[in-house]
Structure formats: structure tokens, C-alpha cells
Design a protein around this motif. Structure first.
Motif, mmCIF file in Angstrom:
data_model
loop_
_atom_site.group_PDB
_atom_site.id
_atom_site.type_symbol
_atom_site.label_atom_id
_atom_site.label_comp_id
_atom_site.label_asym_id
_atom_site.label_seq_id
_atom_site.Cartn_x
_atom_site.Cartn_y
_atom_site.Cartn_z
ATOM 1 N N ALA A 199 0.823 -1.213 0.000
ATOM 2 C CA ALA A 199 0.000 0.000 0.000
ATOM 3 C C ALA A 199 0.853 1.257 0.000
ATOM 4 O O ALA A 199 0.578 2.212 -0.743
ATOM 5 C CB ALA A 199 -0.929 -0.007 1.210
ATOM 6 N N ALA A 200 1.887 1.278 0.820
ATOM 7 C CA ALA A 200 2.730 2.478 0.906
ATOM 8 C C ALA A 200 3.497 2.692 -0.393
ATOM 9 O O ALA A 200 3.552 3.811 -0.921
ATOM 10 C CB ALA A 200 3.686 2.356 2.083
ATOM 11 N N TYR A 201 4.091 1.636 -0.899
ATOM 12 C CA TYR A 201 4.833 1.735 -2.167
ATOM 13 C C TYR A 201 3.906 2.208 -3.282
ATOM 14 O O TYR A 201 4.257 3.110 -4.059
ATOM 15 C CB TYR A 201 5.437 0.385 -2.513
ATOM 16 C CG TYR A 201 6.168 0.351 -3.837
ATOM 17 C CD1 TYR A 201 7.454 0.870 -3.956
ATOM 18 C CD2 TYR A 201 5.583 -0.218 -4.967
ATOM 19 C CE1 TYR A 201 8.127 0.844 -5.175
ATOM 20 C CE2 TYR A 201 6.252 -0.248 -6.186
ATOM 21 C CZ TYR A 201 7.526 0.281 -6.282
ATOM 22 O OH TYR A 201 8.185 0.250 -7.486
ATOM 23 N N SER A 202 2.716 1.618 -3.366
ATOM 24 C CA SER A 202 1.765 2.003 -4.401
ATOM 25 C C SER A 202 1.356 3.461 -4.261
ATOM 26 O O SER A 202 1.195 4.166 -5.269
ATOM 27 C CB SER A 202 0.530 1.108 -4.345
ATOM 28 O OG SER A 202 0.864 -0.236 -4.635
ATOM 29 N N ALA A 203 1.188 3.929 -3.026
ATOM 30 C CA ALA A 203 0.835 5.333 -2.806
ATOM 31 C C ALA A 203 1.928 6.259 -3.323
ATOM 32 O O ALA A 203 1.648 7.288 -3.946
ATOM 33 C CB ALA A 203 0.578 5.586 -1.325
ATOM 34 N N THR A 204 3.186 5.887 -3.091
ATOM 35 C CA THR A 204 4.277 6.748 -3.560
ATOM 36 C C THR A 204 4.369 6.749 -5.072
ATOM 37 O O THR A 204 4.642 7.784 -5.683
ATOM 38 C CB THR A 204 5.628 6.320 -2.956
ATOM 39 O OG1 THR A 204 5.996 5.011 -3.413
ATOM 40 C CG2 THR A 204 5.594 6.345 -1.440
ATOM 41 N N LYS A 205 4.141 5.604 -5.695
ATOM 42 C CA LYS A 205 4.234 5.549 -7.151
ATOM 43 C C LYS A 205 3.026 6.209 -7.824
ATOM 44 O O LYS A 205 3.144 6.782 -8.917
ATOM 45 C CB LYS A 205 4.403 4.106 -7.613
ATOM 46 C CG LYS A 205 5.773 3.524 -7.268
ATOM 47 C CD LYS A 205 6.901 4.318 -7.913
ATOM 48 C CE LYS A 205 8.251 3.666 -7.737
ATOM 49 N NZ LYS A 205 9.342 4.379 -8.452
ATOM 50 N N ALA A 206 1.863 6.158 -7.176
ATOM 51 C CA ALA A 206 0.728 6.924 -7.679
ATOM 52 C C ALA A 206 1.042 8.412 -7.617
ATOM 53 O O ALA A 206 0.692 9.176 -8.528
ATOM 54 C CB ALA A 206 -0.522 6.607 -6.869
ATOM 55 N N ALA A 207 1.738 8.822 -6.572
ATOM 56 C CA ALA A 207 2.145 10.221 -6.455
ATOM 57 C C ALA A 207 3.074 10.615 -7.597
ATOM 58 O O ALA A 207 2.989 11.733 -8.125
ATOM 59 C CB ALA A 207 2.825 10.459 -5.107
ATOM 60 N N VAL A 208 3.963 9.711 -8.001
ATOM 61 C CA VAL A 208 4.857 10.008 -9.121
ATOM 62 C C VAL A 208 4.051 10.234 -10.399
ATOM 63 O O VAL A 208 4.330 11.162 -11.175
ATOM 64 C CB VAL A 208 5.888 8.880 -9.319
ATOM 65 C CG1 VAL A 208 6.678 9.078 -10.609
ATOM 66 C CG2 VAL A 208 6.834 8.808 -8.129
ATOM 67 N N SER A 209 3.041 9.404 -10.637
ATOM 68 C CA SER A 209 2.206 9.568 -11.828
ATOM 69 C C SER A 209 1.516 10.931 -11.830
ATOM 70 O O SER A 209 1.491 11.631 -12.853
ATOM 71 C CB SER A 209 1.163 8.456 -11.898
ATOM 72 O OG SER A 209 1.767 7.195 -12.077
ATOM 73 N N VAL A 210 0.962 11.323 -10.692
ATOM 74 C CA VAL A 210 0.247 12.589 -10.608
ATOM 75 C C VAL A 210 1.221 13.766 -10.676
ATOM 76 O O VAL A 210 0.962 14.780 -11.343
ATOM 77 C CB VAL A 210 -0.605 12.645 -9.325
ATOM 78 C CG1 VAL A 210 -1.266 14.009 -9.162
ATOM 79 C CG2 VAL A 210 -1.668 11.547 -9.352
#
Length: 262
Positions: A165-176
Motif C-alpha cells: 500500500a505504501a509503495y503504491s501510494a508513492t508511485k501513484a504520487a509520481v504519476s500525478v
């Protein structure tokens, strides 16, 4: 690893300088070698010198030019010094690939330590922000501008998995962050996009205790393509977005995941 001489290939990046963070192994090293193969002068960055030196050796053995710079992208002075080193050595910064990142944890969110949470935020989000900021500030001073590709992940806005969950949150942030920065700076001649790899032939794609054969069997059973991506295939997507072939591509997030999210 066998080396290949760089002559006789396409040369979309001849005379250009490409900076790649997290270039000591895996996708980052593959991207650095791919840029060199197409004529770029390559600046490779990471926190440990030894693997960077090996990347430089591989580039130079194949006839390319490269510079290794140790840097922690979560520290602003390091990202600023990294960009200066690239310009001082090769005269410009034409392309940047922000690949450095970490994956910590693997446990359910409630069992994730604050240390692991913070480490991923620092490297994967703050690190991309600081690198972007330093790169854009240089590129917008250049008549030719520049192109930036951020490495996000299929585990972000595209998909999730238990224990990440944490890793995915950070990578979603990169996309945005990529899309926002692209809108902010395209009028200054800086074109920004992202690539979101899925399972790739790097150590990160192994599950605990898994062998290469186990991983291959899992991929055959679960991925529409029947195999994971090679680092060269991810690199090809990065080079496309960084090249003039993608001159009108702005703020996209290109998924390379063997069909996992199709």
C-alpha cells in the motif's frame, strides 16, 4: 554481462546528455546503456559508487561516454550538484530519467513501520520532486529545452497488491506529479512523461524464496503475455518518450506490464 559496440544503431540522442538516477543496476542501468547505444553522453547517479562505476565501465567498453556521480536524490543539495556535474562535464542536460526508488515493507499497512513508510516517501516522492526541480531549472534555460521521464510503477494508479500500500501510494504520487509538472513546464520547452513498469527482470520482481524458474512459471500463469518484461523493453519505452519521436506526447504515463492491467 556481454558488451556490444555502439556503432551501427540508430542515434536519436547523438550529442545529447542523458542523466539517469538509480543507474547502478536493473532498469536504471538498462536505460543508461540504451541511451549510450543511441549516441548520448550518459550521467549515471546513485547512492553507491561501486555499481555506478560498473555501469560506466559497461558503457565505455561499448564505445560510449559516461560519468558516475554519487547522489542521494532525497537531498536537495545532491540533486542540484548532480545537474551541475552533468552540465559541467558535457555542456547541457537534454534528458533526465528519474528512476531511483525503494520498496520497503511487504507487510499489511497496519504492520508497516514509520521508518519504512518514511524511507519510501523520501526516495520515491521527495526524491522525484527534488530531481525534477533541479532538472527543470536547468532545462528551461536551454534553447532546446529538454525531456524528462519519471519511472512510476504499475502498482500505483493502475493496480494494487497486498503488502504494497505504501509503495503504491508513492508511485501513484509520481504519476500525478508527472502530469502536474508536465502542464506547468511544457510552455518552457520541458516535456515530462512517465513510464509505469510491471514485473520486470530485476531482483524486485522475485517473491520471497522464488527462483527464476518459479517466477517464469508464475508469469506464464498470470500475465497475458506469458512472461515478465525485460529491462531493455522498459528502456525502449523510456527512450521513445525522451526522443523527438514523442515530441507531442506530454504528461502521459506509459504502462509496460505484459498486459497485467489490460
Amino acid at each position: 554481462m556481454a558488451t556490444t559496440h555502439l556503432t551501427g544503431r540508430t542515434a536519436r540522442f547523438t550529442g545529447r546528455t542523458a542523466l539517469v538516477t538509480g543507474a547502478g543496476s536493473g532498469i536504471g542501468r538498462g536505460v543508461a546503456l540504451a541511451f549510450a547505444a543511441e549516441g548520448a553522453n550518459v550521467v549515471v547517479a546513485g547512492r553507491r559508487r561501486e555499481p555506478l562505476d560498473e555501469t560506466v565501465r559497461l558503457v565505455e567498453a561499448a564505445g560510449g561516454k559516461a560519468l558516475a556521480v554519487t547522489a542521494d536524490v532525497s537531498h536537495a543539495p545532491d540533486t542540484e550538484a548532480l545537474v551541475r556535474a552533468a552540465v559541467d562535464r558535457f555542456g547541457s542536460l537534454d534528458v533526465a530519467v528519474n528512476n531511483a526508488g525503494v520498496h520497503r515493507g511487504g507487510a499489511p499497512l497496519a504492520d508497516l513501520s514509520e521508518e519504512d513508510w518514511q524511507a519510501q516517501l523520501d526516495a520515491n516522492v521527495t526524491g522525484v520532486f527534488l530531481a525534477l526541480r533541479a532538472e527543470i531549472r536547468q532545462m528551461r534555460t536551454q534553447p532546446s529545452g529538454g525531456a524528462i521521464v519519471n519511472i512510476a510503477s504499475v502498482f500505483g494508479v493502475h493496480a494494487r497488491r497486498p503488502g504494497a500500500a505504501a509503495y503504491s501510494a508513492t508511485k501513484a504520487a509520481v504519476s500525478v506529479l508527472t502530469r502536474g509538472a508536465a502542464l506547468d513546464h511544457i510552455h518552457e520547452g520541458v516535456r515530462i512523461n512517465a513510464v509505469s513498469p510491471g514485473a520486470t527482470a530485476t531482483p524486485m520482481s522475485f517473491r520471497p524464496g522464488e527462483t527464476e524458474g518459479d517466477r517464469a512459471e508464475r508469469a506464464r500463469a498470470t500475465l497475458p503475455l506469458g512472461r515478465i518484461s525485460e529491462t531493455a523493453e522498459v528502456a525502449a519505452a523510456v527512450l521513445y518518450l525522451a526522443s523527438d519521436d514523442a515530441a507531442s506526447v506530454v504528461g502521459t504515463d506509459l504502462v509496460v506490464d505484459s498486459g497485467a492491467t489490460a
